[in-house]
Design a protein around this motif. Structure first.
Motif, PDB file in Angstrom:
ATOM      1  N   GLN A   1       0.859  -1.194   0.000  1.00 22.24           N
ATOM      2  CA  GLN A   1       0.000   0.000   0.000  1.00 22.24           C
ATOM      3  C   GLN A   1       0.892   1.240   0.000  1.00 22.24           C
ATOM      4  OE1 GLN A   1      -3.661  -0.378   0.794  1.00 22.24           O
ATOM      5  NE2 GLN A   1      -3.823   1.717   0.050  1.00 22.24           N
ATOM      6  N   TYR A   2       0.405   2.339  -0.592  1.00 25.58           N
ATOM      7  CA  TYR A   2       1.115   3.613  -0.528  1.00 25.58           C
ATOM      8  C   TYR A   2       0.127   4.709  -0.154  1.00 25.58           C
ATOM      9  CZ  TYR A   2      -0.781   4.182  -5.242  1.00 25.58           C
ATOM     10  OH  TYR A   2      -1.615   4.271  -6.320  1.00 25.58           O
ATOM     11  N   ARG A   3       0.665   5.815   0.349  1.00 25.86           N
ATOM     12  CA  ARG A   3      -0.184   6.921   0.773  1.00 25.86           C
ATOM     13  C   ARG A   3      -0.715   7.665  -0.441  1.00 25.86           C
ATOM     14  NH1 ARG A   3       3.090   9.724   4.351  1.00 25.86           N
ATOM     15  NH2 ARG A   3       3.857  11.086   2.690  1.00 25.86           N
TER      16      ARG A   3
ATOM     17  N   ALA B   1     -12.054   9.038  -1.868  1.00 26.07           N
ATOM     18  CA  ALA B   1     -11.898   7.687  -2.410  1.00 26.07           C
ATOM     19  C   ALA B   1     -10.454   7.299  -2.688  1.00 26.07           C
ATOM     20  CB  ALA B   1     -12.729   7.551  -3.679  1.00 26.07           C
ATOM     21  N   PRO B   2      -9.573   7.307  -1.671  1.00 27.95           N
ATOM     22  CA  PRO B   2      -8.209   6.829  -1.923  1.00 27.95           C
ATOM     23  C   PRO B   2      -8.231   5.334  -2.216  1.00 27.95           C
ATOM     24  CG  PRO B   2      -8.557   7.158   0.425  1.00 27.95           C
ATOM     25  CD  PRO B   2      -9.774   7.703  -0.273  1.00 27.95           C
ATOM     26  N   PRO B   3      -7.336   4.857  -3.075  1.00 26.36           N
ATOM     27  CA  PRO B   3      -7.328   3.428  -3.382  1.00 26.36           C
ATOM     28  C   PRO B   3      -6.912   2.611  -2.158  1.00 26.36           C
ATOM     29  CG  PRO B   3      -5.406   4.492  -4.332  1.00 26.36           C
ATOM     30  CD  PRO B   3      -6.282   5.585  -3.793  1.00 26.36           C
ATOM     31  N   SER B   4      -7.562   1.505  -1.941  1.00 23.65           N
ATOM     32  CA  SER B   4      -7.226   0.615  -0.827  1.00 23.65           C
ATOM     33  C   SER B   4      -7.595  -0.794  -1.229  1.00 23.65           C
ATOM     34  CB  SER B   4      -7.980   1.023   0.443  1.00 23.65           C
ATOM     35  OG  SER B   4      -9.372   0.792   0.280  1.00 23.65           O
ATOM     36  N   TRP B   5      -7.015  -1.742  -0.525  1.00 27.90           N
ATOM     37  CA  TRP B   5      -7.370  -3.142  -0.810  1.00 27.90           C
ATOM     38  C   TRP B   5      -8.801  -3.448  -0.394  1.00 27.90           C
ATOM     39  CZ3 TRP B   5      -5.034  -5.803  -4.236  1.00 27.90           C
ATOM     40  CH2 TRP B   5      -3.703  -5.548  -4.538  1.00 27.90           C
TER      41      TRP B   5
ATOM     42  N   LEU C   1       8.010  -4.622  -8.245  1.00 27.35           N
ATOM     43  CA  LEU C   1       8.978  -5.057  -9.254  1.00 27.35           C
ATOM     44  C   LEU C   1      10.039  -5.967  -8.643  1.00 27.35           C
ATOM     45  CD1 LEU C   1       9.439  -1.690 -11.197  1.00 27.35           C
ATOM     46  CD2 LEU C   1       8.697  -3.852 -12.226  1.00 27.35           C
ATOM     47  N   ALA C   2      10.370  -5.719  -7.386  1.00 23.95           N
ATOM     48  CA  ALA C   2      11.380  -6.527  -6.695  1.00 23.95           C
ATOM     49  C   ALA C   2      10.826  -7.841  -6.170  1.00 23.95           C
ATOM     50  CB  ALA C   2      11.984  -5.719  -5.547  1.00 23.95           C
ATOM     51  N   GLY C   3       9.533  -8.114  -6.435  1.00 26.73           N
ATOM     52  CA  GLY C   3       8.946  -9.384  -6.026  1.00 26.73           C
ATOM     53  C   GLY C   3       8.509  -9.450  -4.581  1.00 26.73           C
ATOM     54  N   GLN C   4       8.247  -8.273  -3.975  1.00 27.82           N
ATOM     55  CA  GLN C   4       7.901  -8.240  -2.555  1.00 27.82           C
ATOM     56  C   GLN C   4       6.408  -8.333  -2.287  1.00 27.82           C
ATOM     57  OE1 GLN C   4       9.879  -4.859  -0.779  1.00 27.82           O
ATOM     58  NE2 GLN C   4      11.790  -5.314  -1.847  1.00 27.82           N
ATOM     59  N   GLY C   5       5.574  -8.381  -3.331  1.00 32.76           N
ATOM     60  CA  GLY C   5       4.142  -8.505  -3.111  1.00 32.76           C
ATOM     61  C   GLY C   5       3.352  -7.931  -4.263  1.00 32.76           C
ATOM     62  N   VAL C   6       2.077  -7.621  -3.985  1.00 34.84           N
ATOM     63  CA  VAL C   6       1.162  -7.118  -5.003  1.00 34.84           C
ATOM     64  C   VAL C   6       0.745  -5.696  -4.642  1.00 34.84           C
ATOM     65  CG1 VAL C   6      -0.818  -8.181  -3.817  1.00 34.84           C
ATOM     66  CG2 VAL C   6      -1.020  -7.552  -6.224  1.00 34.84           C
ATOM     67  N   VAL C   7       0.647  -4.835  -5.665  1.00 29.92           N
ATOM     68  CA  VAL C   7       0.329  -3.428  -5.438  1.00 29.92           C
ATOM     69  C   VAL C   7      -0.836  -3.012  -6.319  1.00 29.92           C
ATOM     70  CG1 VAL C   7       1.942  -2.587  -7.211  1.00 29.92           C
ATOM     71  CG2 VAL C   7       1.334  -1.098  -5.309  1.00 29.92           C
ATOM     72  N   LEU C   8      -1.665  -2.102  -5.812  1.00 29.68           N
ATOM     73  CA  LEU C   8      -2.691  -1.453  -6.639  1.00 29.68           C
ATOM     74  C   LEU C   8      -2.048  -0.209  -7.228  1.00 29.68           C
ATOM     75  CD1 LEU C   8      -5.961  -1.564  -4.484  1.00 29.68           C
ATOM     76  CD2 LEU C   8      -5.610  -2.589  -6.742  1.00 29.68           C
TER      77      LEU C   8
ATOM     78  N   LEU D   1      -9.993  -0.335  -9.788  1.00 30.10           N
ATOM     79  CA  LEU D   1     -10.598   0.861  -9.209  1.00 30.10           C
ATOM     80  C   LEU D   1     -10.475   2.002 -10.221  1.00 30.10           C
ATOM     81  CD1 LEU D   1      -9.232   0.758  -5.543  1.00 30.10           C
ATOM     82  CD2 LEU D   1     -11.491   0.089  -6.367  1.00 30.10           C
ATOM     83  N   PRO D   2     -11.483   2.864 -10.305  1.00 29.64           N
ATOM     84  CA  PRO D   2     -11.364   3.986 -11.248  1.00 29.64           C
ATOM     85  C   PRO D   2     -10.277   4.954 -10.803  1.00 29.64           C
ATOM     86  CG  PRO D   2     -13.318   4.228  -9.878  1.00 29.64           C
ATOM     87  CD  PRO D   2     -12.772   2.869  -9.589  1.00 29.64           C
ATOM     88  N   GLY D   3      -9.491   5.392 -11.748  1.00 29.95           N
ATOM     89  CA  GLY D   3      -8.485   6.407 -11.468  1.00 29.95           C
ATOM     90  C   GLY D   3      -8.972   7.763 -11.932  1.00 29.95           C
ATOM     91  N   ARG D   4      -8.057   8.648 -12.180  1.00 34.01           N
ATOM     92  CA  ARG D   4      -8.393   9.979 -12.668  1.00 34.01           C
ATOM     93  C   ARG D   4      -7.883  10.141 -14.086  1.00 34.01           C
ATOM     94  NH1 ARG D   4      -7.388  13.901  -7.377  1.00 34.01           N
ATOM     95  NH2 ARG D   4      -8.582  12.647  -5.910  1.00 34.01           N
ATOM     96  N   THR D   5      -7.799  11.361 -14.536  1.00 40.43           N
ATOM     97  CA  THR D   5      -7.282  11.665 -15.867  1.00 40.43           C
ATOM     98  C   THR D   5      -5.955  12.394 -15.731  1.00 40.43           C
ATOM     99  OG1 THR D   5      -9.517  11.840 -16.763  1.00 40.43           O
ATOM    100  CG2 THR D   5      -7.761  12.861 -18.041  1.00 40.43           C
ATOM    101  N   PHE D   6      -5.006  12.021 -16.560  1.00 40.42           N
ATOM    102  CA  PHE D   6      -3.762  12.781 -16.661  1.00 40.42           C
ATOM    103  C   PHE D   6      -3.997  13.929 -17.647  1.00 40.42           C
ATOM    104  CE2 PHE D   6      -2.134   8.762 -15.098  1.00 40.42           C
ATOM    105  CZ  PHE D   6      -1.111   9.144 -14.238  1.00 40.42           C
TER     106      PHE D   6
END
Length: 300
Positions: free
Chosen positions: A196-198, A205-209, A240-247, A270-275
């Motif tokens: 997870q990241y902040r 609606a912050p992304p969460s598991w 990328l380092a194989g430490q787990g799964v990320v959203l 989960l829906p994101g935003r627009t760049f």
């Protein structure tokens, strides 16, 4: 002791411009159209100049208007001066076009999306970018930044906003994680080490598991997160380092997925935003920002 140069005493520039345009056209209405003013405004500014100089610059009657002797003397001087000013400004503008286009981006966008595409950007568009990577939003009105990449639900009410691409948040892990763990359905994903990241893009609606579990229609309890990071870039690096799964952002992770360094584990997202590419309104280099935006959209 250094001699002080006397300060130039000049009439208001707007009055000089009004006179020069009217003298060139010998017509107040045409001068007004050129300067985006009304004929009354042109007439008022010229009378103001005549009062300051204490001379008559035009013979207004009988029609059409004619320059007075004083106007004939002043006009060529002003005409040459404005021409030289225009040439100098044009030269400066051309020099400005030659400098790199400065863009403000987040560290994650620079690292995962932009850096690897810079050679293609230059070869396909001729643009050179100077990259200011900082997670703090830059103030476009008080910096040398030409445009910024923003992540928002919709365009703001100020500045010029060009949409680049829609984002979503998807579960990703390295292939080696799948070699260690069996993942056959969505519930299996939650048994992997969760990263997870902040969320720093606003409170809503912050992304969460927990939210992803709901989107995947799972009913079981969501395990505790294994690793927490303050920055998205560190969370993706951990995956990328194989430490787990990320959203993570589907846009930022696209190259890693295409190269096989990360694997998408589920269609649930989960829906994101627009760049967006954002620049100041009427920015002189906006055509180059448009060229960047058009190129960026073609990279999807």
């Amino acid at each position: 002791m250094e001699r002080m140069e006397p300060m130039r005493r000049l009439p208001p520039l707007h009055a000089l411009r009004a006179f020069e345009a009217a003298a060139r056209h010998l017509h107040f209405a045409r001068a007004a159209a050129e300067l985006h003013l009304t004929p009354t405004a042109i007439s008022h500014q010229i009378r103001q100049l005549e009062e300051i100089l204490e001379v008559k610059l035009f013979h207004r009657y009988p029609r059409p208007i004619r320059l007075s002797a004083e106007g004939e003397a002043l006009y060529p001087v002003l005409c040459e001066s404005f021409d030289r000013m225009a040439q100098a400004i044009s030269a400066l503008s051309q020099l400005d076009q030659g400098r790199p286009l400065t863009v403000s981006v987040t560290v994650a966008f620079a690292s995962f999306w932009l850096m690897r595409r810079l050679p293609a950007l230059h070869s396909q568009t001729g643009l050179n970018l100077k990259i200011e990577a900082d997670n703090r939003p830059v103030d476009l009105s008080s910096s040398d930044v030409d445009f910024a990449i923003r992540y928002a639900v919709q365009a703001g009410t100020e500045n010029q906003w060009l949409p680049l691409f829609e984002d979503s948040l998807i579960p990703l892990c390295a292939p080696e994680v799948l070699r260690r763990h069996q993942v056959k359905e969505n519930a299996d994903i939650l048994r992997l080490p969760l990263i997870q990241y902040r969320w720093s893009c606003g409170a809503e609606a912050p992304p969460s598991w927990q939210r992803w579990s709901h989107a995947a229609r799972l009913t079981g309890e969501v395990p505790e997160v294994t690793q927490h990071f303050s920055e998205e870039i560190n969370a993706i690096d951990a995956a990328l380092a194989g430490q787990g799964v990320v959203l993570a952002s589907s846009v930022l992770a696209a190259s890693a997925v295409a190269a096989g360094h990360l694997v998408r584990l589920s269609e649930a997202e989960l829906p994101g935003r627009t760049f967006w590419a954002v620049s100041l309104s009427e920015h002189p280099r906006f055509p180059e920002v448009e060229r960047f935006a058009s190129w960026a959209r073609s990279c999807e």
